[in-house]
Every structure is written in structure tokens, then in C-alpha cells.
Write a protein that holds these residues in place. Structure first.
Motif, PDB file in Angstrom:
ATOM      1  N   VAL A 150      13.356 -65.953  10.768  1.00  0.00           N
ATOM      2  CA  VAL A 150      12.531 -65.065   9.973  1.00  0.00           C
ATOM      3  C   VAL A 150      11.537 -64.806  10.180  1.00  0.00           C
ATOM      4  O   VAL A 150      11.375 -64.429  10.861  1.00  0.00           O
ATOM      5  CB  VAL A 150      12.341 -66.360   8.758  1.00  0.00           C
ATOM      6  N   HIS A 151      11.609 -62.760  10.327  1.00  0.00           N
ATOM      7  CA  HIS A 151      10.887 -61.839  11.027  1.00  0.00           C
ATOM      8  C   HIS A 151       9.915 -61.886   9.649  1.00  0.00           C
ATOM      9  O   HIS A 151      10.342 -62.018   8.220  1.00  0.00           O
ATOM     10  CB  HIS A 151      11.723 -60.818  11.089  1.00  0.00           C
ATOM     11  N   HIS A 152       8.632 -61.915   9.747  1.00  0.00           N
ATOM     12  CA  HIS A 152       7.648 -61.540   8.682  1.00  0.00           C
ATOM     13  C   HIS A 152       7.076 -60.234   8.699  1.00  0.00           C
ATOM     14  O   HIS A 152       7.263 -59.493   9.255  1.00  0.00           O
ATOM     15  CB  HIS A 152       6.251 -62.937   8.490  1.00  0.00           C
ATOM     16  N   GLY A 153       6.191 -59.675   7.666  1.00  0.00           N
ATOM     17  CA  GLY A 153       6.301 -58.316   7.750  1.00  0.00           C
ATOM     18  C   GLY A 153       5.594 -57.867   6.595  1.00  0.00           C
ATOM     19  O   GLY A 153       5.551 -58.612   5.542  1.00  0.00           O
ATOM     20  N   SER A 154       5.789 -56.743   6.412  1.00  0.00           N
ATOM     21  CA  SER A 154       5.306 -55.468   5.281  1.00  0.00           C
ATOM     22  C   SER A 154       5.871 -54.514   4.878  1.00  0.00           C
ATOM     23  O   SER A 154       6.289 -53.627   5.849  1.00  0.00           O
ATOM     24  CB  SER A 154       3.715 -55.824   5.220  1.00  0.00           C
TER      25      SER A 154
ATOM     26  N   VAL B  81      21.507 -59.695  10.814  1.00  0.00           N
ATOM     27  CA  VAL B  81      19.766 -59.745  10.517  1.00  0.00           C
ATOM     28  C   VAL B  81      19.394 -58.463   9.653  1.00  0.00           C
ATOM     29  O   VAL B  81      20.022 -57.950   9.089  1.00  0.00           O
ATOM     30  CB  VAL B  81      18.496 -58.916  11.445  1.00  0.00           C
ATOM     31  N   ARG B  82      18.839 -59.619   8.306  1.00  0.00           N
ATOM     32  CA  ARG B  82      19.191 -59.236   7.245  1.00  0.00           C
ATOM     33  C   ARG B  82      18.012 -59.094   6.423  1.00  0.00           C
ATOM     34  O   ARG B  82      17.653 -59.805   6.147  1.00  0.00           O
ATOM     35  CB  ARG B  82      20.778 -59.976   6.153  1.00  0.00           C
ATOM     36  N   PRO B  83      18.013 -58.240   5.506  1.00  0.00           N
ATOM     37  CA  PRO B  83      17.089 -58.027   5.367  1.00  0.00           C
ATOM     38  C   PRO B  83      16.745 -58.796   3.438  1.00  0.00           C
ATOM     39  O   PRO B  83      17.834 -59.287   2.871  1.00  0.00           O
ATOM     40  CB  PRO B  83      16.420 -56.651   3.903  1.00  0.00           C
ATOM     41  N   VAL B  84      15.616 -59.401   3.218  1.00  0.00           N
ATOM     42  CA  VAL B  84      15.638 -60.563   2.104  1.00  0.00           C
ATOM     43  C   VAL B  84      15.799 -60.238   1.204  1.00  0.00           C
ATOM     44  O   VAL B  84      15.329 -58.624   0.471  1.00  0.00           O
ATOM     45  CB  VAL B  84      13.831 -61.187   2.537  1.00  0.00           C
ATOM     46  N   ARG B  85      15.855 -61.047  -0.076  1.00  0.00           N
ATOM     47  CA  ARG B  85      16.659 -60.671  -1.358  1.00  0.00           C
ATOM     48  C   ARG B  85      15.300 -59.862  -1.979  1.00  0.00           C
ATOM     49  O   ARG B  85      15.192 -59.152  -2.819  1.00  0.00           O
ATOM     50  CB  ARG B  85      17.332 -61.864  -2.228  1.00  0.00           C
ATOM     51  N   ALA B  86      14.276 -59.832  -1.652  1.00  0.00           N
ATOM     52  CA  ALA B  86      13.351 -59.325  -2.573  1.00  0.00           C
ATOM     53  C   ALA B  86      13.095 -58.048  -2.300  1.00  0.00           C
ATOM     54  O   ALA B  86      12.127 -57.376  -2.890  1.00  0.00           O
ATOM     55  CB  ALA B  86      11.452 -59.439  -1.875  1.00  0.00           C
ATOM     56  N   LEU B  87      13.955 -56.970  -1.021  1.00  0.00           N
ATOM     57  CA  LEU B  87      14.392 -56.168  -0.735  1.00  0.00           C
ATOM     58  C   LEU B  87      15.097 -55.687  -1.464  1.00  0.00           C
ATOM     59  O   LEU B  87      16.107 -54.109  -1.477  1.00  0.00           O
ATOM     60  CB  LEU B  87      13.966 -55.584   0.775  1.00  0.00           C
ATOM     61  N   ASP B  88      15.466 -56.176  -2.800  1.00  0.00           N
ATOM     62  CA  ASP B  88      16.482 -55.363  -3.496  1.00  0.00           C
ATOM     63  C   ASP B  88      15.444 -54.163  -4.764  1.00  0.00           C
ATOM     64  O   ASP B  88      14.862 -54.260  -4.901  1.00  0.00           O
ATOM     65  CB  ASP B  88      16.922 -56.446  -4.466  1.00  0.00           C
ATOM     66  N   PRO B  89      16.083 -53.250  -4.690  1.00  0.00           N
ATOM     67  CA  PRO B  89      16.072 -52.227  -5.356  1.00  0.00           C
ATOM     68  C   PRO B  89      14.917 -52.793  -7.104  1.00  0.00           C
ATOM     69  O   PRO B  89      15.371 -51.921  -8.096  1.00  0.00           O
ATOM     70  CB  PRO B  89      16.583 -51.213  -5.754  1.00  0.00           C
ATOM     71  N   VAL B  90      13.608 -53.002  -7.117  1.00  0.00           N
ATOM     72  CA  VAL B  90      12.974 -53.846  -7.955  1.00  0.00           C
ATOM     73  C   VAL B  90      11.847 -52.949  -8.348  1.00  0.00           C
ATOM     74  O   VAL B  90      10.601 -53.199  -7.335  1.00  0.00           O
ATOM     75  CB  VAL B  90      13.033 -54.939  -8.265  1.00  0.00           C
TER      76      VAL B  90
END
Length: 336
Positions: free
Chosen positions: A32-36, A323-332
């Protein structure tokens, strides 16, 4: 669109990063890669955020377009490929070395005037060739040499001293700090030394995105527009052959993009939509996939970004994950 007021400096604290990407192998999350991440709309408002976008951090080389704007405002007469080189983290190709020499020659200076840290070329192929040829680390080959040559040229034009141009108290660095605050819209939180020896200014991820947006939305002919045009028109002069940041600018019309060590990426479109990414562990493999997901959130057509989904993870020479972006990076959009 953007206010010229300058806010207080961001707080220096441990950033509250969040998971931004998963390393998936065979359907299992192996790492898991953390970041902002922050995404700005064309009106400058935050439309998406993940992690901690307000803590002080160091943008590293992602701040170079801002530094270049400061030098142009101070009279640097470069345009085109040489201005792109002034904002570059270059690969050390011959065109980069030759361009740096041209900047120095325009100022009546030589490589001996550079004060950046000697190094091998940044690009692996060019570094390997350098080593095979038995060449020693060089200030000219170091990836920030174009910026340093431009700094010296700016000093020469203004009658400022040359030997101490990297001192944070030097008029050049004071002028750069002023423009960093102007474009980010916030006071600098801290000053340290970057890998090349130049002063490095700490702002927030939000401020970095705001600065990129202000550069891309500036009126034609302004220092900001000159820097943006130079980098977009000569993307490989600001990076190098095969570099992902150059490919990203070619793939997305009008996009200005700049990477930085320790997992930093900033990008902005001509209408002011912008993104900024910080990967907490500095992992380069997560930087572009997360940035591409953020650009999709900003409204860039996802199919345009398909090639930036990340390199496949191999097992036995075959693709077994990525490497896949997390689901939170959906367009919401952000809700408050």
C-alpha cells in the motif's frame, strides 16, 4: 479567478496521508502506498482531496516552473527550449548539456561558475554511457544544471553576486521566495537545501496545485505564460526522451506537468484545472498512476490517460499485477 492575497504558512506537522495506491499481485494487495492528492476546478476550488493537502511539504523539482517564472520576472530573457531547460529535471542528454552551455555562454559564463552538486546524468541510458566512457560526475550533467545556469544568467543581468547565488539571503533567492509565495498564495513554511544545492521552499500540496493553475491561466506574454508555453512546446527539454512527464504533456493537449523527487507530481490545464500528488514513501512507481487518476477526476478523458495506468508487475517475466489507484480516486466530488 485567483486572489493575489497571501495566506499564512502551512503548518509543519506529520502529514495525515491516506492510502492512494495498492500494489496488487495475483489479485492480492501486496503493498500500500500512502500519500495525498488534491484536484482543483477551473474556479480554483478544491473538487477532490485525499490525505493531507494542507500540511507543509517540500515540492522538490515540481517547484521548478515557479522558480523559472521568478527568474523571467527578474529579467531572464530566455524562451523556447532554453526556458524549458531552465525549469528542467533533465536526463543528461547531449541536447541538455549543450543547452546549458548556451545559457552560460549568453551570460558570458562557463561551467566553472555552476555551484550545483556534481552528478552523473539522471537518465539511466545516458548514465550508463557516461560510466562506460569513464567520465566523472559533472555539474553540467547533473539534472538541475539548466536551472542553475539560468540562475547565474539572472544574477549577471541584475548585477547580483555570482559565487553565493545559492545563499537563501541572496537577492535571487529572495526574489524566488517572493514569487513562490505569490503563486502558491501562502507564506513559505520552511527553507532547506535541495539535492542540487539550491534553496527549497516548503508550501502545501494545495498551494503547489494553485501555483500551477496560476501559471497556466496567465495572460499570453506574461512570465507565467512564457514558462508554460516553453515547457509544453519543449517537453523533452524539461525532462528527457522516454520520460513519463513529457509523454503526459504530449497526450493531454495544453497540459503543463512537472515531477519532483520523493513522489511529487503537479499538472495543470489551460483553464485552471489542476492536480497535485505526493506519494508518502517517495515511490516513483505510484506517482504517475495516481496523477493520471487525479487528472481523470479533473475531467480529462480517461482513454487519453490509459498509457499512464502504471507498468505491469511481472512474475516469471509475465504480467501478474500492477500499481492501482485506490477506489477513493473515483470521480466523486468533495462534499462538506
Amino acid at each position: 479567478m485567483y486572489s493575489s492575497s497571501v495566506a499564512d504558512a502551512p503548518l509543519v506537522r506529520e502529514p495525515l496521508h491516506a492510502p492512494v495506491a495498492h500494489l496488487v499481485r495475483g489479485g492480492v494487495v501486496e503493498g500500500v502506498h500512502h500519500g495525498s492528492v488534491v484536484v482543483l476546478g477551473a474556479d480554483g476550488q478544491v473538487t477532490f482531496q485525499l490525505g493531507d493537502i494542507e500540511a507543509a511539504f517540500y515540492p522538490r523539482s515540481a517547484l521548478k516552473p515557479v522558480q523559472a517564472v521568478a527568474m523571467v520576472r527578474a529579467g531572464l530573457p530566455l524562451d523556447g527550449e532554453l526556458l524549458s531547460l531552465a525549469a528542467a529535471s533533465h536526463s543528461g542528454e547531449e541536447r541538455h548539456l549543450a543547452g546549458t552551455r548556451r545559457i552560460l555562454e549568453s551570460a558570458g559564463l562557463t561551467e566553472d561558475h555552476l555551484r550545483n552538486t556534481p552528478d552523473m546524468p539522471y537518465g539511466p541510458a545516458f548514465r550508463d554511457a557516461w560510466v562506460r566512457e569513464g567520465r566523472a560526475p559533472s555539474r553540467l550533467a547533473q539534472n538541475c544544471s539548466g536551472k542553475h545556469a539560468a540562475m547565474l544568467y539572472t544574477c549577471k543581468l541584475n548585477g547580483w553576486s555570482l559565487d553565493d547565488y545559492l545563499d537563501p539571503a541572496h537577492p535571487l533567492q529572495q526574489a524566488i521566495a517572493e514569487i513562490v509565495e505569490d503563486l502558491t498564495g501562502q507564506r513559505v513554511a520552511a527553507v532547506t537545501v535541495d539535492g542540487c544545492g539550491a534553496p527549497l521552499f516548503s508550501v502545501s500540496l494545495h498551494g503547489l496545485a494553485r501555483a500551477a493553475a496560476r501559471i497556466t491561466t496567465a495572460a499570453a506574454g506574461t512570465p507565467e505564460a512564457r514558462v508554460a508555453d516553453a515547457m509544453r512546446d519543449h517537453a523533452e527539454m524539461a525532462s528527457g526522451a522516454g520520460r513519463d512527464v513529457a509523454a503526459l504533456m504530449r497526450a493531454v493537449p495544453g497540459l503543463l506537468a512537472k515531477d519532483g523527487f520523493e513522489g511529487v507530481q503537479v499538472a495543470a490545464l489551460p483553464d485552471g484545472r489542476a492536480i497535485a500528488v505526493k506519494i508518502a514513501d517517495g515511490a516513483n512507481r505510484a506517482r504517475i498512476p495516481v496523477a493520471a487518476a487525479a487528472l481523470a477526476l479533473a475531467g480529462v478523458e480517461p482513454s487519453t490517460l490509459a498509457e499512464f495506468a502504471g507498468e505491469p508487475l511481472l512474475g516469471g517475466g509475465l504480467p501478474v499485477g500492477s500499481v492501482r489507484p485506490v477506489r477513493a480516486l473515483d470521480p466523486v466530488p468533495v462534499t462538506s
